[in-house]
Motif scaffolding. Structure first.
Motif, PDB file in Angstrom:
ATOM      1  N   LEU A   1     -35.375  17.842-119.024  1.00 36.91           N
ATOM      2  CA  LEU A   1     -36.248  16.827-118.562  1.00 36.91           C
ATOM      3  C   LEU A   1     -35.802  16.217-117.207  1.00 36.91           C
ATOM      4  N   TRP A   2     -34.468  16.244-117.095  1.00 40.75           N
ATOM      5  CA  TRP A   2     -34.019  15.776-115.662  1.00 40.75           C
ATOM      6  C   TRP A   2     -34.535  16.529-114.499  1.00 40.75           C
TER       7      TRP A   2
ATOM      8  N   PHE B   1     -38.209  15.496-113.958  1.00 41.96           N
ATOM      9  CA  PHE B   1     -38.117  14.193-113.157  1.00 41.96           C
ATOM     10  C   PHE B   1     -37.676  14.699-111.682  1.00 41.96           C
ATOM     11  N   ASP B   2     -36.741  15.179-111.661  1.00 42.32           N
ATOM     12  CA  ASP B   2     -36.145  15.718-110.224  1.00 42.32           C
ATOM     13  C   ASP B   2     -37.308  16.163-109.427  1.00 42.32           C
TER      14      ASP B   2
ATOM     15  N   MET C   1     -41.156  11.597-103.549  1.00 46.02           N
ATOM     16  CA  MET C   1     -40.338  11.095-102.620  1.00 46.02           C
ATOM     17  C   MET C   1     -41.071  11.652-101.200  1.00 46.02           C
TER      18      MET C   1
ATOM     19  N   SER D   1     -30.905  19.650-106.438  1.00 48.41           N
ATOM     20  CA  SER D   1     -31.704  18.455-106.867  1.00 48.41           C
ATOM     21  C   SER D   1     -32.377  18.180-105.768  1.00 48.41           C
TER      22      SER D   1
ATOM     23  N   LEU E   1     -34.491  15.374-105.643  1.00 43.78           N
ATOM     24  CA  LEU E   1     -34.279  13.967-105.556  1.00 43.78           C
ATOM     25  C   LEU E   1     -32.950  13.668-104.630  1.00 43.78           C
ATOM     26  N   TYR E   2     -32.205  14.509-104.710  1.00 43.55           N
ATOM     27  CA  TYR E   2     -30.811  14.238-104.041  1.00 43.55           C
ATOM     28  C   TYR E   2     -31.045  14.048-102.491  1.00 43.55           C
TER      29      TYR E   2
ATOM     30  N   HIS F   1     -31.937  10.560-100.937  1.00 43.44           N
ATOM     31  CA  HIS F   1     -30.814   9.642-101.462  1.00 43.44           C
ATOM     32  C   HIS F   1     -30.302   8.522-100.510  1.00 43.44           C
TER      33      HIS F   1
ATOM     34  N   SER G   1     -33.819   6.578 -99.609  1.00 40.90           N
ATOM     35  CA  SER G   1     -34.822   6.258-100.628  1.00 40.90           C
ATOM     36  C   SER G   1     -35.130   5.027-100.622  1.00 40.90           C
ATOM     37  N   ASN G   2     -34.274   4.053-100.982  1.00 38.01           N
ATOM     38  CA  ASN G   2     -34.738   2.515-101.088  1.00 38.01           C
ATOM     39  C   ASN G   2     -35.327   2.072 -99.990  1.00 38.01           C
TER      40      ASN G   2
ATOM     41  N   ILE H   1     -39.037   3.543 -99.666  1.00 40.21           N
ATOM     42  CA  ILE H   1     -39.725   2.675-100.863  1.00 40.21           C
ATOM     43  C   ILE H   1     -40.150   1.380-100.151  1.00 40.21           C
TER      44      ILE H   1
ATOM     45  N   SER I   1     -34.462  -3.232 -98.092  1.00 42.30           N
ATOM     46  CA  SER I   1     -34.345  -2.135 -98.886  1.00 42.30           C
ATOM     47  C   SER I   1     -33.131  -2.252 -99.958  1.00 42.30           C
TER      48      SER I   1
ATOM     49  N   ALA J   1     -32.305  11.057-119.214  1.00 41.52           N
ATOM     50  CA  ALA J   1     -32.983  12.121-118.162  1.00 41.52           C
ATOM     51  C   ALA J   1     -33.357  11.333-116.968  1.00 41.52           C
TER      52      ALA J   1
ATOM     53  N   ALA K   1     -31.763  10.785-113.174  1.00 45.32           N
ATOM     54  CA  ALA K   1     -32.606  10.861-111.885  1.00 45.32           C
ATOM     55  C   ALA K   1     -32.583   9.858-111.128  1.00 45.32           C
TER      56      ALA K   1
ATOM     57  N   THR L   1     -29.444   9.855-109.351  1.00 46.50           N
ATOM     58  CA  THR L   1     -29.650  10.748-108.183  1.00 46.50           C
ATOM     59  C   THR L   1     -30.099  10.210-106.907  1.00 46.50           C
ATOM     60  N   LEU L   2     -31.277   9.524-107.122  1.00 45.40           N
ATOM     61  CA  LEU L   2     -31.991   9.061-106.200  1.00 45.40           C
ATOM     62  C   LEU L   2     -31.583   7.815-105.272  1.00 45.40           C
ATOM     63  N   PHE L   3     -31.231   6.954-106.301  1.00 43.95           N
ATOM     64  CA  PHE L   3     -30.691   5.490-105.663  1.00 43.95           C
ATOM     65  C   PHE L   3     -29.214   5.132-105.734  1.00 43.95           C
TER      66      PHE L   3
END
Lengths: 307, 470
Positions: free
Chosen positions: A11-12, A15-16, A23, A152, A154-155, A158, A161-162, A165, B407, B448, B452, B455-457
């Motif tokens: 699942l991860w 999502f990743d 992203m 990853s 998503l990594y 990181h 990311s914030n 967004i 942010s 999960a 995730a 990992t992202l934030f």
């Protein structure tokens, strides 16, 4: 339990990969300063003159002034706190992947050749673009950073990311082809920086510098090295290591720092290392003139010239 | 080896796997394995400091044996005092010596007589305050007869050094943790999933909430001259969440890790920022330490069984010691004194015993408590007392537009909403009326998604836990 962990991992993974794709879209559409500038370098800009460096490049060189003087298009690809030759190498590799400029000006400094953890953190700004340019990816592999970004997706985002967004729906910050002016400070630096001794460069980083020179040469790009002024006193041998490499490679080296250009003008500076907008405009005129001379002289520097 | 580092993420599954590979009936081997793993975990910081852990273990083990072997009150007392003196001396040398020396030099300087006291260059061993207190608690319990003496050295050494809670608690009680080392702990799926859920939530609190807040808080508190009162106010408001995320996150990872191995550690936090009085706050914040101080300091001093003034004195002493426990700095001492004073005022006015008549009054009480707790945290976070003064003066006299990073505030806002939802859910003991299969599916998806999200934030640079320095 093992089955549950496997399900969570699958699942991860989903999502990743889905999050990574989302992203990637955000990275290309955000108005966040760093993401936007890097996207321009990776696939958008095609200047004749490319300026590379850290905040001292981003805040000191005004493209419109250099453009007016040289008649060539200019993009300032300097990025604050990027401070390492690895970062500059990756930037150049990405640009060369889609466009070949005529001249690359590398605003450099001794600290960019000294290893520290921050270098790797900043390099992660380019992680979203892994897979686009093999030459740039080689730096990630060389530094042992590739594995985590392949594991990853998503990594890869990181670091920004914030911010990316949060600034997705905000207006663009106006800038002059990558140049970011610094506002007038409440007070100018009152004391001149202490005399500094040269720092020995790390062999791996000096090697990357040599690879950087070779990369320019392989694309027939003229490389010019430059060191913009700071409000500090330097040992006259401070940049000897870099100058020796430049001399060996027959590269023009414009040093505005060791002679202490503007050390009698604290009102040009924001702090000891940075010029604010007024100072950067005055410096850019001087730099544009010198660069034009250099181009006219076919990049030959006369030792007697006061560079 | 930090919980938020790659080595731990490799170490922990390996330990779990090998632990469950050893049959439950081979209890001694299992304990020996856990002990070796715990010492390896501790030695990954500084191998030499394992000697300190071993010294504390041996001293309390022998003194407890000495206490149990005799019925002579005087001899029992001598054994206990010896254990207290040796353990507290170690703590003093490593933690308080430099503070005392520099203050003595400052004081003699003031008097015009300069004396030079050598400053120690010893580094503060990670978790020394935690394991020293846990070991001392055991010795005192044996002396009081509330716990049985442990004669097996391996079991006892494991009680002091059990790696999930070794460096930052929860400070466990001997009568709760020691018996668990004598049970076989076969693998249990429910325990495993609950432990995993706690660990993931703990990582979320630490890596996303605490470290994102920490970026802002550190930028302000470490460079006060570059910021204004507005930034001080925002940083002072974010620090309570940083320290909660940091410490509650650590505790949850510790409790979750122990749970996966089949052990139950005590709850350390219970939504402290929902408290409506300082007294309630201390029943919800760092529960293992506050109950330790209650049982081993406050009650022996007389607790509530003495006169009014003596009771206030006992409270102040307990909180001053609690402040000192957190660190050798005047800022921690002030923080402890402030909480002591606030509790005395609450007791004197009967504030916490007054019935709440409306939701509005409850909200007012909650707000007042939260503001007071935030005010006290300023002293805890400031690098010096002078800095705390600058921050408070700035907030009250120079409240202009703060330094903002949109942010960071976005992500902190999201975290706070998630935390609030969780806190209300826990507080109301609310559970979704779903069938077990749907619940299990949702749990897997939730885990999960959280991983995730982290990992992202998350701030994934293996930053230190604040409480490690204590």
């Amino acid at each position: 339990m093992l089955c549950s962990i496997l399900v969570i991992f699958i699942l991860w993974y989903a999502f990743d990969r889905a999050g990574g794709a989302a992203m990637y879209w955000v990275t290309w559409h955000t108005h966040e300063h760093f993401s936007q500038k890097i996207c321009k370098i990776v696939g958008d800009v095609s200047p004749d003159i490319l300026l590379l460096g850290t905040s001292r490049c981003e805040n000191h060189y005004v493209p419109s002034i250099i453009q007016d003087s040289t008649g060539m298009s200019v993009f300032n690809a300097g990025i604050s706190a990027s401070g390492s030759i690895y970062f500059q190498y990756v930037t150049l590799a990405h640009l060369l992947n889609h466009h070949t400029p005529k001249v690359v000006v590398l605003d450099t400094g001794e600290s960019e050749y000294v290893e520290h953890e921050g270098h790797l953190n900043m390099l992660s700004f380019y992680a979203p673009h892994i897979g686009r340019c093999a030459e740039a990816d080689s730096v990630f592999s060389q530094l042992g950073m590739m594995g985590r970004y392949q594991f990853s997706h998503l990594y890869r985002y990181h670091s920004l990311s914030n911010a990316a967004i949060a600034r997705l729906f905000m207006p663009d910050e106006p800038n002059d082809n990558g140049y970011t002016p610094i506002a007038c400070p409440p007070s100018f630096p009152s004391t001149i920086g202490e005399p500094q001794q040269p720092l020995p460069g790390a062999p791996q980083m000096l090697n990357t510098f040599r690879r950087f020179i070779a990369l320019c040469r392989s694309h027939n790009v003229q490389l010019v090295l430059s060191i913009s002024p700071s409000y500090s006193i330097l040992d006259e041998h401070y940049y000897d290591e870099l100058k020796a490499i430049a001399a060996k490679e027959h590269l023009p080296f414009l040093d505005y720092d060791t002679p202490g250009l503007y050390t009698d003008h604290p009102e040009y500076f924001y702090d000891n290392a940075h010029l604010w907008e007024k100072g950067s405009r005055i410096f850019s005129q001087r730099f544009a003139h010198d660069l034009k001379l250099l181009i006219l002289n076919n990049y030959r520097t006369d030792d007697s010239e006061p560079y | 080896m930090l919980f938020n580092s790659l080595p731990f993420l490799l170490f922990f599954p390996a330990v779990c796997f090998l632990y469950y590979c050893i049959p439950g009936s081979w209890l001694r081997l299992r304990n020996l394995f856990l002990l070796a793993a715990s010492y390896y975990f501790y030695m990954s910081w500084e191998p030499a400091y394992a000697l300190l852990l071993l010294t504390s273990t041996v001293v309390t083990y022998l003194s407890a044996l000495g206490i149990a072997q005799t019925t002579d009150k005087r001899k029992r007392k001598v054994c206990l005092v010896a254990s207290l003196v040796i353990n507290l001396s170690l703590l003093f040398v490593f933690k308080y010596y430099n503070f005392l020396a520099s203050n003595l030099m400052w004081l003699t300087d003031l008097c015009g007589v300069r004396i030079n006291i050598p400053i120690s260059k010893l580094l503060l061993p990670v978790g020394i305050s935690f394991y020293t207190f846990q070991a001392l608690g055991y010795a005192i319990d044996v002396y009081r007869g509330t716990t049985k003496v442990e004669r097996n050295f391996v079991t006892y050494a494991l009680f002091v050094s059990f790696f999930p809670q070794l460096v930052a608690g929860p400070i466990e009680r001997s009568n709760s943790l020691l018996p668990q080392f004598k049970q076989p702990h076969p693998f249990d799926y429910d325990n495993g999933m609950k432990g995993l859920r706690m660990m993931v939530w703990g990582y979320f609190l630490k890596l996303v909430l605490a470290d994102r807040c920490g970026d802002y808080v550190n930028a302000v508190f470490n460079h006060l001259d570059m910021h204004n009162g507005g930034s001080y106010a925002v940083a002072s408001l974010l620090f309570p969440f940083q320290i909660y995320g940091d410490f509650a996150g650590y505790s949850l990872i510790a409790i979750g890790a122990a749970r996966i191995l089949g052990f139950r550690l005590m709850q350390n936090f219970r939504q402290p920022y929902l408290s409506c009085s300082i007294g309630e706050f201390w029943k919800r914040w760092h529960i293992s330490l506050s109950t330790w101080f209650k049982d081993y300091v406050y009650i022996p001093l007389g607790g509530n069984r003495v006169g009014k003034w003596r009771r206030y004195f006992n409270l102040m002493v307990t909180f001053v010691i609690s402040g000192c426990w957190h660190g050798a700095n005047w800022t921690f001492l002030c923080w402890g004194m402030l909480h002591g004073m606030l509790l005395c005022i609450e007791k004197a006015t009967g504030y916490s015993k007054q019935a709440v008549r409306s939701h509005l009054e409850m909200f007012g009480r909650w707000l007042l408590t939260f503001v007071l707790v935030c005010f006290a945290w300023v002293f805890f976070r400031a690098n010096t007392l002078a800095d705390a003064g600058i921050v408070l003066r700035g907030i009250f006299t120079n409240l202009s537009t703060p330094f903002t990073r949109v942010s960071d505030f976005c992500i902190i806002g999201v975290c706070l909403v998630v935390m609030l939802v969780d806190a209300v859910k826990q507080e109301r003991r609310y559970h979704l009326p779903l069938n077990p299969t749907v619940k299990a599916v949702l749990l897997h998806v939730w885990l999960a998604m959280m991983i995730a999200f982290i990992t992202l934030f998350g701030v994934l640079d293996s930053s230190q836990f604040i409480y490690f320095q204590f």
